[in-house]
Structures are given as C-alpha cells and as structure tokens.
Design a protein around this motif. Structure first.
Motif, PDB file in Angstrom:
ATOM      1  N   PHE A 142      41.570 -25.313   3.941  1.00  0.00           N
ATOM      2  CA  PHE A 142      42.718 -24.405   3.911  1.00  0.00           C
ATOM      3  C   PHE A 142      43.949 -25.130   3.378  1.00  0.00           C
ATOM      4  CE2 PHE A 142      45.950 -21.664   6.281  1.00  0.00           C
ATOM      5  CZ  PHE A 142      45.846 -20.601   5.396  1.00  0.00           C
ATOM      6  N   ALA A 143      44.139 -26.368   3.806  1.00  0.00           N
ATOM      7  CA  ALA A 143      45.263 -27.160   3.289  1.00  0.00           C
ATOM      8  C   ALA A 143      45.142 -27.304   1.773  1.00  0.00           C
ATOM      9  CB  ALA A 143      45.298 -28.532   3.957  1.00  0.00           C
ATOM     10  N   HIS A 144      43.929 -27.616   1.293  1.00  0.00           N
ATOM     11  CA  HIS A 144      43.727 -27.745  -0.150  1.00  0.00           C
ATOM     12  C   HIS A 144      44.021 -26.422  -0.849  1.00  0.00           C
ATOM     13  CE1 HIS A 144      42.103 -29.422  -3.853  1.00  0.00           C
ATOM     14  NE2 HIS A 144      41.548 -28.229  -4.041  1.00  0.00           N
ATOM     15  N   ALA A 145      43.560 -25.319  -0.258  1.00  0.00           N
ATOM     16  CA  ALA A 145      43.798 -23.994  -0.850  1.00  0.00           C
ATOM     17  C   ALA A 145      45.288 -23.715  -0.976  1.00  0.00           C
ATOM     18  CB  ALA A 145      43.134 -22.913  -0.007  1.00  0.00           C
ATOM     19  N   LEU A 146      46.077 -24.244  -0.036  1.00  0.00           N
ATOM     20  CA  LEU A 146      47.526 -24.052  -0.048  1.00  0.00           C
ATOM     21  C   LEU A 146      48.253 -25.146  -0.824  1.00  0.00           C
ATOM     22  CD1 LEU A 146      47.995 -23.014   3.684  1.00  0.00           C
ATOM     23  CD2 LEU A 146      47.988 -21.511   1.679  1.00  0.00           C
ATOM     24  N   ALA A 157      44.380 -19.140  -3.811  1.00  0.00           N
ATOM     25  CA  ALA A 157      43.891 -20.287  -3.048  1.00  0.00           C
ATOM     26  C   ALA A 157      43.238 -21.270  -4.007  1.00  0.00           C
ATOM     27  CB  ALA A 157      42.892 -19.819  -1.996  1.00  0.00           C
ATOM     28  N   ALA A 158      43.726 -22.488  -4.031  1.00  0.00           N
ATOM     29  CA  ALA A 158      43.185 -23.500  -4.935  1.00  0.00           C
ATOM     30  C   ALA A 158      41.762 -23.855  -4.536  1.00  0.00           C
ATOM     31  CB  ALA A 158      44.068 -24.748  -4.909  1.00  0.00           C
ATOM     32  N   PRO A 159      40.858 -23.893  -5.505  1.00  0.00           N
ATOM     33  CA  PRO A 159      39.471 -24.255  -5.205  1.00  0.00           C
ATOM     34  C   PRO A 159      39.308 -25.763  -5.080  1.00  0.00           C
ATOM     35  CG  PRO A 159      39.709 -23.865  -7.541  1.00  0.00           C
ATOM     36  CD  PRO A 159      41.047 -23.553  -6.912  1.00  0.00           C
ATOM     37  N   GLY A 160      38.258 -26.157  -4.403  1.00  0.00           N
ATOM     38  CA  GLY A 160      37.882 -27.562  -4.403  1.00  0.00           C
ATOM     39  C   GLY A 160      37.192 -27.886  -5.714  1.00  0.00           C
ATOM     40  N   PRO A 161      36.831 -29.135  -5.918  1.00  0.00           N
ATOM     41  CA  PRO A 161      36.152 -29.504  -7.165  1.00  0.00           C
ATOM     42  C   PRO A 161      34.739 -28.939  -7.235  1.00  0.00           C
ATOM     43  CG  PRO A 161      36.301 -31.394  -5.682  1.00  0.00           C
ATOM     44  CD  PRO A 161      37.065 -30.278  -5.034  1.00  0.00           C
TER      45      PRO A 161
END
Length: 193
Positions: A26-30, A116-120
C-alpha cells in the motif's frame, strides 16, 4: 496523541485494510515508504491532508476493483511477474489495459485503482510498457496521468521477438508513444487481450 491525530491514524488504518494490500504494498501504491506510512499510521508524523484523502480514495477504488474482479495496476504487474510464460504475461498486460479502459469509460472515479503505483513486473521492458500503456489510456480519456506512469526511456531498445514480423517491421509499426521509450511493439499487437 491528540484527537485529530487519532482520527488521521484511524483513517489511514481503515484505508490500509480496505486496500487489501500489505502495508509495504500500500505504501508503494501511494509512492511512499512502508516506514513513512507506519509513522503516519502511528501518529508520530503528520501526513498532509492531500495524502490522507488520496490514500482513502485509492484504497476504496482498489477495494471496489477487487470486488468486481477488475485488474488494477498493482494486480496487473503481479500477474505479469507470476506469468508462467511470456505469452501469458502479454495477455495479462493487455487485459489489465482493457480493464483500465473500462474504468476510465465509467467516469465515476474508479480509475483511481490505476493511480496506485504497481510493483515491479520483474522485467524492465514490461515495467516501461505498463507505464506507457496506462499513460496513453489516461491521456486519451483526458484524465490526469498517474505519477508512476512518468518513466524514463529504456537504455537499450526492447524489441520482443515477433512470430511473423521482422525486426525492422516491428520498429516501423510501433506507435510513437512507445518508440520514444525505446519499447517496440506493433500497434496491431496492442488491439485486444
């Protein structure tokens, strides 16, 4: 902790739960770190009002997308990363892009699931392609581009092997919004999942 800080902490805890993601995801998505989100949730650091509103909006959109089995940017990246082969990775990429189109067409705010930013994905070419396709769809819909879609061009050209086109034909048939990122995929291969 004062009442306002407690209320902010509760809002962020609810957003995290609603998102269905781990704290790190969630932190990465934000587009923040897990440790920073933790300090916001505990009340040790005060986030901006904009951050709290965005966290709630994105969490709700992620929840709704999951409930309706709509792919989000994080879900698409995960599906690509976990694909059993490259053909399946392509299908997941295009299915995610098609789901984004559906959300943008609704014009009800549900496209926030793609903010929301995706992970790699595990492959720089797919990471760049996912960002480029999402940016292209948001732009076509006249919507503000998610921050995560602003990516640099790959250092080396990525020209996936094509079953019947020669390398020069692939390059020639690639749309400009991809070729400027050093990603080469023929337009017709992007038509549907």
């Amino acid at each position: 902790m004062d009442k306002d800080s407690q209320a902010v902490s509760e809002l962020l805890n609810c957003a995290l739960a609603e998102s269905g993601l781990s704290q790190a995801a969630f932190a990465h998505a934000l587009r923040t770190s897990a440790s920073r989100l933790s300090t916001y949730r505990s009340g040790r650091t005060k986030p901006t009002a904009q951050f709290v509103v965005r966290a709630g909006r994105i969490a709700h959109a992620l929840h709704e997308a999951r409930a309706h089995r709509i792919m989000t940017a994080p879900a698409t990246a995960t599906a690509i990363r976990e694909a059993s082969d490259e053909d399946w990775a392509w299908r997941m990429m295009l299915q995610g892009r098609d789901h984004l189109r559906l959300l943008l067409h609704r014009q009800d705010g549900s496209e926030a699931a793609w903010e929301a930013a995706p992970g790699p994905t595990g492959h720089a070419g797919f990471d760049t392609l996912l960002a480029a396709l999402a940016a292209h769809e948001f732009e076509a819909a006249g919507e503000e581009l998610p921050e995560w879609t602003n990516v640099e061009a790959l250092l080396d050209p990525w020209i996936p092997e094509h079953p019947f086109l020669e390398r020069d034909e692939v390059i020639e048939q690639t749309p400009e919004y991809l070729s400027r990122l050093n990603v080469f995929v023929p337009e017709r291969d992007l038509v549907t999942a």
